[in-house]
Design a protein around this motif. Structure first.
Motif, short mmCIF file in Angstrom:
data_model
loop_
_atom_site.label_atom_id
_atom_site.label_comp_id
_atom_site.label_asym_id
_atom_site.label_seq_id
_atom_site.Cartn_x
_atom_site.Cartn_y
_atom_site.Cartn_z
N ALA A 26 44.84 1.31 -1.72
CA ALA A 26 44.27 2.35 -1.56
C ALA A 26 43.56 2.62 -0.40
N ILE A 27 43.27 3.97 -0.05
CA ILE A 27 42.38 4.34 1.14
C ILE A 27 41.56 5.34 0.79
N ILE A 28 40.10 4.97 1.03
CA ILE A 28 39.27 6.20 0.80
C ILE A 28 38.61 6.59 2.38
N ALA A 29 38.77 8.05 2.44
CA ALA A 29 38.42 8.52 3.65
C ALA A 29 37.15 9.60 3.49
N ILE A 30 35.97 9.31 4.13
CA ILE A 30 35.02 10.21 4.16
C ILE A 30 34.82 10.63 5.58
N HIS A 31 35.19 12.16 5.31
CA HIS A 31 35.14 12.83 6.57
C HIS A 31 33.75 13.36 6.89
N ASN A 32 32.82 14.21 6.16
CA ASN A 32 31.61 14.42 6.87
C ASN A 32 30.50 14.59 5.54
N THR A 33 29.34 13.97 5.86
CA THR A 33 28.44 13.91 4.71
C THR A 33 27.33 14.60 5.17
N VAL A 34 27.47 15.57 5.95
CA VAL A 34 26.01 16.44 6.54
C VAL A 34 25.60 17.15 5.44
N LEU A 35 26.55 17.77 4.46
CA LEU A 35 25.75 18.65 3.48
C LEU A 35 25.69 17.76 2.34
N GLY A 36 26.19 16.64 2.05
CA GLY A 36 26.02 15.92 0.89
C GLY A 36 27.12 14.73 0.67
N PRO A 37 27.04 14.04 -0.31
CA PRO A 37 28.05 13.12 -0.65
C PRO A 37 29.52 13.75 -0.48
N ALA A 38 30.54 13.04 -0.06
CA ALA A 38 31.83 13.40 0.09
C ALA A 38 32.37 13.64 -1.31
N LEU A 39 32.90 14.82 -1.53
CA LEU A 39 33.45 15.15 -2.98
C LEU A 39 35.01 15.34 -2.77
N GLY A 40 35.94 14.64 -3.36
CA GLY A 40 37.44 14.92 -3.20
C GLY A 40 38.09 14.00 -4.02
N GLY A 41 39.28 14.75 -4.55
CA GLY A 41 39.97 14.02 -5.42
C GLY A 41 40.78 12.88 -5.10
N LEU A 42 41.28 11.89 -5.93
CA LEU A 42 42.07 10.76 -5.78
C LEU A 42 43.65 11.20 -6.08
N ARG A 43 44.22 11.01 -5.14
CA ARG A 43 45.77 11.21 -5.21
C ARG A 43 46.68 9.69 -5.47
N MET A 44 47.67 9.78 -6.34
CA MET A 44 48.49 8.37 -6.44
C MET A 44 49.97 9.29 -5.90
N TRP A 45 50.69 8.53 -4.98
CA TRP A 45 51.76 9.05 -4.42
C TRP A 45 52.64 7.73 -3.81
N PRO A 46 53.90 7.83 -3.99
CA PRO A 46 54.59 6.75 -3.48
C PRO A 46 54.91 6.79 -2.19
N TYR A 47 53.91 6.79 -1.26
CA TYR A 47 54.01 6.90 0.29
C TYR A 47 55.02 6.08 0.81
N LYS A 48 56.04 6.57 1.59
CA LYS A 48 56.91 5.65 2.37
C LYS A 48 56.60 4.61 3.13
N THR A 49 55.31 5.08 3.86
CA THR A 49 54.80 3.96 4.82
C THR A 49 53.08 4.28 4.72
N GLU A 50 52.62 3.12 5.29
CA GLU A 50 51.13 3.15 5.02
C GLU A 50 50.61 4.25 6.07
N GLN A 51 51.17 4.36 7.12
CA GLN A 51 50.70 5.32 8.09
C GLN A 51 50.85 6.91 7.33
N GLU A 52 51.80 6.90 6.66
CA GLU A 52 51.92 8.53 5.99
C GLU A 52 50.80 8.54 5.00
N ALA A 53 50.31 7.38 4.48
CA ALA A 53 49.22 7.54 3.28
C ALA A 53 47.79 7.80 4.41
N VAL A 54 47.77 7.08 5.35
CA VAL A 54 46.54 7.14 6.45
C VAL A 54 46.36 8.66 6.56
N ASN A 55 47.65 9.16 7.10
CA ASN A 55 47.81 10.67 7.62
C ASN A 55 47.31 11.58 6.64
#
Ligand code: NAD
Length: 367
Positions: A26-55
């Motif tokens: 899995a990968i967790i990306a925190i983009h910006n926490t200036v306003l507060g903790p980073a809230l965002g969903g968890l997605r499960m998907w059969p990504y073909k490549t790891e790069q696709e998941a990163v993107n």
């Protein structure tokens, strides 16, 4: 390569989560926490490549920063992705292992449900961390967000009618609603309560029939929805339906719906503006879901949630004003509103940082 990408997108932190025993990648990306903790969903998907998941996680987490900022929440943007097939690879161990990674971030990232994840999966995450929303109502969860998203979409619609026609008489106009699922059907109910004429389509014929029989809508074919002579086109199914093939066909002068990523490209957004079509930016309109789950963080209250949805009306009003005064398409005006809020609140919180401790490059769309 990955560090170069992250440097360009301006993310604060990207965490790669691996547990061999649980089969977790899995990968967790925190983009910006200036306003507060980073809230965002968890997605499960059969990504073909790891790069696709990163993107995907980088794009989606950045989108959450903008969405949460425009919604007026004290929350930043983040997202998690699990590489795997939701129909085959789910297990208690997988989600508990993911929960432990979330916990290790000490509240900088708060997770929620997204594509491929349901409330049962969240229960396992919840066993390992309190930094989770979207758990079952018995644990203080908020339940299905769709009625809130639909009510929020109605607020966005009213702001669009006010800006375009100077009135909010929802019942006076006609609507082409694409998708009668969780949000679409609730939105249609709200439109019909005010006596509006509603055309509806969905790939699920039973849902369409229900709208005809129980709500008095007129059914149209899947492709026909683009040709309907309606005042408002409301995408409530898929993304990308505003594209080079459809915009010549759509007669509506207002576009307002709950679907994510409605514009296939930015150029389509520019073209809609050129044609005098008022596009209500998707991520500002459909913020009801995230507003609702944000309330779980300090103790959920349904009345407070409904009041919060009303804010969507004012947010859209401000976006339309920015679009008019700065002469930019509405999708860019929404981004500006988000960036201004992060910048000013950032300066208040971190005055020594000058720019609010954040940096924006390029723009985003959707989440
Ligand atoms: P849903 O799956 O319940 O409904 C989507 C409906 O669209 C389904 O009934 C499906 O049959 C239909 N559909 C799919 N392809 C179609 C097509 N080509 N033409 C016509 N209909 C088609 O999902 P939902 O929860 O109602 O969400 C709808 C949209 O709103 C999605 O884009 C979602 O990401 C977005 N959204 C939802 C929420 C929420 O609270 N549920 C919040 C924010 C954004």
């Amino acid at each position: 390569m990955i560090f170069e990408t992250i440097a360009k997108t301006g993310h604060e932190e990207v965490v790669f989560c691996h547990n061999k025993d649980a089969g977790l990648k899995a990968i967790i990306a925190i983009h910006n926490t200036v306003l507060g903790p980073a809230l965002g969903g968890l997605r499960m998907w059969p990504y073909k490549t790891e790069q696709e998941a990163v993107n995907d996680v980088l794009r989606l987490s950045r989108g959450m920063t903008y969405k949460n900022a425009v919604a007026g929440l004290n929350l930043g943007g983040g997202k998690g992705v699990i590489i795997g097939d939701p129909s085959r690879d789910k297990s208690e161990a997988l989600f508990r292992a993911f929960g432990r990674f979330v916990n290790s971030l000490n509240g900088r990232y708060i997770t929620a449900e997204d594509v491929g994840i349901d409330v049962n999966d969240m229960e396992y995450v919840f066993r390992e961390t309190e930094y989770v929303t979207g758990v079952h109502q018995v644990h203080g969860g908020s339940g299905d967000p769709s009625p809130f998203t639909a009510f929020g979409t109605l607020q966005g619609l009213m702001a669009a009618l006010q800006f375009k026609h100077g009135n909010e008489d929802v019942g006076k106009y006609s609507y082409a609603v694409q998708g009668a699922g969780h949000v679409g059907s609730e939105f249609i109910k709200l439109l019909r309560e005010q006596g509006a004429k509603v055309f509806v389509t969905d790939i699920n014929k039973d849902l369409v029939q229900r709208c005809v029989d129980e709500l008095g809508c007129e059914a149209v074919g899947l492709d026909e929805i683009y040709d309907v002579d309606a005042d408002v086109y409301s995408p409530c199914a898929l993304g990308g339906t505003l594209n080079a093939q459809t915009i010549d066909r759509i007669k509506a002068k207002i576009i307002c719906g709950a679907a994510n990523n409605q514009l296939a490209t930015d150029a389509i957004g520019d073209e809609l503006t050129r044609r005098g079509v008022l596009y209500a930016p998707d991520y500002a309109v459909n913020a009801g879901g995230v507003m609702n789950i944000s309330l779980e963080i300090d103790g959920y209250n349904r009345e407070r949630a409904m009041r919060m949805m009303r804010q969507i009306y004012y947010n859209l009003g401000r976006i339309f004003e920015i679009s008019k005064t700065e002469n930019v398409p509405t999708y860019l005006a929404a981004d500006r509103l988000a960036e201004e809020r992060i910048s000013i609140i950032g300066r208040i919180k971190l005055p020594h940082m000058g720019n609010g401790g954040t940096r924006f490059q390029g723009r985003m769309r959707g989440q």
